[in-house]
Scaffold this active site. Structure first.
Site, mmCIF file in Angstrom:
data_model
loop_
_atom_site.group_PDB
_atom_site.id
_atom_site.type_symbol
_atom_site.label_atom_id
_atom_site.label_comp_id
_atom_site.label_asym_id
_atom_site.label_seq_id
_atom_site.Cartn_x
_atom_site.Cartn_y
_atom_site.Cartn_z
ATOM 1 N N ASP A 23 0.859 -1.188 0.000
ATOM 2 C CA ASP A 23 0.000 0.000 0.000
ATOM 3 C C ASP A 23 0.889 1.230 0.000
ATOM 4 O O ASP A 23 1.960 1.232 0.620
ATOM 5 C CB ASP A 23 -0.927 0.038 1.219
ATOM 6 C CG ASP A 23 -1.915 1.200 1.128
ATOM 7 O OD1 ASP A 23 -2.819 1.133 0.273
ATOM 8 O OD2 ASP A 23 -1.767 2.170 1.880
ATOM 9 N N GLU A 25 0.843 5.686 0.267
ATOM 10 C CA GLU A 25 0.149 6.949 0.501
ATOM 11 C C GLU A 25 0.876 8.001 -0.325
ATOM 12 O O GLU A 25 2.115 8.027 -0.367
ATOM 13 C CB GLU A 25 0.146 7.320 1.981
ATOM 14 C CG GLU A 25 -0.625 6.342 2.865
ATOM 15 C CD GLU A 25 -2.092 6.223 2.504
ATOM 16 O OE1 GLU A 25 -2.674 7.246 2.062
ATOM 17 O OE2 GLU A 25 -2.661 5.125 2.660
ATOM 18 N N HIS A 182 -5.866 4.771 5.980
ATOM 19 C CA HIS A 182 -5.064 5.702 5.186
ATOM 20 C C HIS A 182 -3.665 5.899 5.770
ATOM 21 O O HIS A 182 -2.983 6.866 5.453
ATOM 22 C CB HIS A 182 -5.786 7.034 4.982
ATOM 23 C CG HIS A 182 -7.180 6.860 4.469
ATOM 24 N ND1 HIS A 182 -7.450 6.178 3.294
ATOM 25 C CD2 HIS A 182 -8.379 7.235 4.979
ATOM 26 C CE1 HIS A 182 -8.756 6.156 3.111
ATOM 27 N NE2 HIS A 182 -9.336 6.781 4.108
#
Length: 214
Positions: A23, A25, A182
């Site tokens: 993942d 950001e 997030h």
């Protein structure tokens, strides 16, 4: 190793691919212009019963590359208020990727797999930012397949009728804390848990090993 036991290996299950959950950001949606600010990767292992589990976790905050665009809305969304703050403990894209790839290659080799494949939620997004960072850093030996992925948004839509990570996790019976969402670290851990759950559920339903495979 017997044929039956071989069918329960990571190599056999994913046709030589070594799945790595990722993942990122970012400071926007454009992989070419917007900063990559955080990345996490979780490797996977398969036990003797053919059950898939998360294995190792590696995580970095990343310094914006020179000239990177920083969209205010994106920073508000992911909670990274000041990408240049020394309190983030951020490293360069190159340092982060090299360390991640070092771990991946080590565990890929131990699993006797030929190449890594990215697992991510809406995987095209994460792969595009990783590929763009690879190009900026001029990295030649990249373990990931350049375009093939396992997308848990698609898989969870099939398995649970949900494509949003939080909703898919909750439908699968997993805990999900929206306050932690997030963060690349938290989202990767949850995506890994979700992917393992889908793969293991398919096995429990009799979908693997393939009964007609020679």
């Amino acid at each position: 190793m017997t044929i039956e036991n071989e069918a329960l290996t990571l190599k056999k299950r994913f046709r030589g691919y070594f799945p790595v959950v990722v993942d990122v950001e970012t400071a926007g949606f454009n992989a070419q212009t917007d900063a990559l600010l955080e990345i996490c990767a979780v490797t996977l292992r398969m036990d003797e019963e053919g059950v898939l589990h998360p294995a190792s976790t590696i995580h970095f905050h990343i310094e914006p590359f020179e000239g990177a665009n920083l969209e205010k809305e994106a920073l508000e969304f992911n909670g990274i208020r000041d990408p240049f703050s020394p309190l983030r403990g951020a490293v360069s894209e190159q340092e982060a990727l090299k360390e991640i790839y070092k771990l991946i290659r080590k565990e890929q080799k131990a699993s006797d797999c030929s190449r890594a494949i990215m697992v991510a939620h809406n995987a095209a997004f994460d792969l595009s930012f990783v590929n763009a960072a690879n190009e900026r850093c001029k990295l030649k030996r990249v373990p990931f397949h350049p375009f093939a992925t396992f997308d848990t948004a698609t898989l969870s839509g099939l398995a649970y009728g949900q494509t949003v990570l939080a909703k898919a996790c909750k439908t699968a019976g997993m805990e999900f804390d929206n306050r932690e969402a997030h963060s690349a670290l938290y989202d990767t851990q949850k995506t890994a848990e979700l992917f393992c759950g889908i793969v293991n559920k398919w096995k429990a339903l009799g979908g693997w090993p393939l009964v007609n495979e020679e």
